[in-house]
Design a protein around this motif. Structure first.
Motif, PDB file in Angstrom:
ATOM      1  N   LEU A  22       0.871  -1.247   0.031  1.00 21.77           N
ATOM      2  CA  LEU A  22      -0.054  -0.064  -0.022  1.00 21.77           C
ATOM      3  C   LEU A  22       0.838   1.233  -0.126  1.00 21.77           C
ATOM      4  CD1 LEU A  22      -2.788  -1.164   2.471  1.00 21.77           C
ATOM      5  CD2 LEU A  22      -3.096  -0.707  -0.084  1.00 21.77           C
ATOM      6  N   GLU A  45      -5.607   3.988   1.210  1.00 23.29           N
ATOM      7  CA  GLU A  45      -5.920   3.557   2.543  1.00 23.29           C
ATOM      8  C   GLU A  45      -5.724   4.921   3.248  1.00 23.29           C
ATOM      9  OE1 GLU A  45      -3.440   1.265   5.930  1.00 23.29           O
ATOM     10  OE2 GLU A  45      -2.391   1.992   4.259  1.00 23.29           O
ATOM     11  N   GLU A 113      -5.058   2.974   8.373  1.00 25.29           N
ATOM     12  CA  GLU A 113      -6.314   2.503   8.470  1.00 25.29           C
ATOM     13  C   GLU A 113      -5.920   0.979   8.729  1.00 25.29           C
ATOM     14  OE1 GLU A 113     -10.391   2.904   6.249  1.00 25.29           O
ATOM     15  OE2 GLU A 113      -8.674   2.982   5.011  1.00 25.29           O
ATOM     16  N   LEU A 114      -5.027   0.329   8.053  1.00 26.83           N
ATOM     17  CA  LEU A 114      -5.042  -1.185   8.291  1.00 26.83           C
ATOM     18  C   LEU A 114      -4.681  -1.453   9.687  1.00 26.83           C
ATOM     19  CD1 LEU A 114      -5.019  -3.394   6.198  1.00 26.83           C
ATOM     20  CD2 LEU A 114      -2.272  -3.392   6.188  1.00 26.83           C
ATOM     21  N   LEU A 150     -11.956  -1.022   3.789  1.00 29.93           N
ATOM     22  CA  LEU A 150     -10.863  -0.605   2.809  1.00 29.93           C
ATOM     23  C   LEU A 150     -11.373  -1.369   1.468  1.00 29.93           C
ATOM     24  CD1 LEU A 150      -7.271  -0.965   4.605  1.00 29.93           C
ATOM     25  CD2 LEU A 150      -8.162   0.504   2.797  1.00 29.93           C
ATOM     26  N   THR A 154      -8.090  -4.870  -1.278  1.00 34.18           N
ATOM     27  CA  THR A 154      -7.176  -4.769  -0.281  1.00 34.18           C
ATOM     28  C   THR A 154      -7.388  -6.348   0.617  1.00 34.18           C
ATOM     29  OG1 THR A 154      -7.122  -2.466  -0.175  1.00 34.18           O
ATOM     30  CG2 THR A 154      -6.155  -3.541   1.874  1.00 34.18           C
TER      31      THR A 154
END
Length: 170
Positions: A22, A45, A113-114, A150, A154
């Motif tokens: 990403l 992201e 975010e992840l 997401l 992803t």
């Protein structure tokens, strides 16, 4: 008795690979990726500027109707605080708190975010069960959050990377 967290390092390694993918997409190498014969376009992201913006995001995710319908624990507010250490974010179940490093060597690597979805998956663990913290049930929650929030692209990258790293999936 606590259940052994046998696949923790494999989950972290897979997530680390996906974060690098990403990051490369964000840095101009392109959003298109070919993985296991599938050509996909990665979404952007979300990155966060502060603990407060992570707090706001986490609250918004926990307030989503489908999240509340699927996981009763979503009704429990999650606090977010800065973490003194810089190498990892972690979830503190006793206080329902996400501790997140804000800066590491001049970067805010965890304000993304992840990472936040990973910690939200811990927060959503059913109360009163003794599960491995990164076991198949956790992986299922995490992948569901990634897919729905997401995007399926992803989630596909994360799922296949986890499978390649030997992570047991639900």
């Amino acid at each position: 008795m606590s259940v052994r967290d046998a696949q923790r390092s494999r989950v972290y390694e897979a997530e680390s690979v996906v974060r690098r993918i990403l990051d490369r997409a964000d840095n101009g190498t392109g959003r298109q990726l070919e993985l296991f014969g599938s050509r996909i376009t990665l979404p952007t992201e979300r990155k966060f500027a502060s603990v407060e913006s992570v707090q706001d995001y986490a609250g918004r995710v926990l307030a989503l109707n489908w999240v509340r319908a699927r996981w009763p624990e979503a009704a429990i507010p999650m606090a977010v605080r800065a973490r003194a250490g810089t190498t990892a974010a972690h979830y503190e179940p006793d206080t329902a708190t996400l501790a997140i490093p804000v800066h590491r060597r001049g970067t805010a690597w965890a304000l993304r975010e992840l990472v936040v979805l990973h910690e939200l998956a811990h927060h959503l663990e059913p109360a009163g069960v003794d599960l491995a913290p990164h076991g198949p049930e956790f992986v299922g929650r995490y992948l569901t959050l990634v897919e729905e929030i997401l995007g399926s692209e992803t989630a596909f990258v994360l799922r296949t990377t986890m499978a390649e790293n030997g992570v047991r999936l639900v």
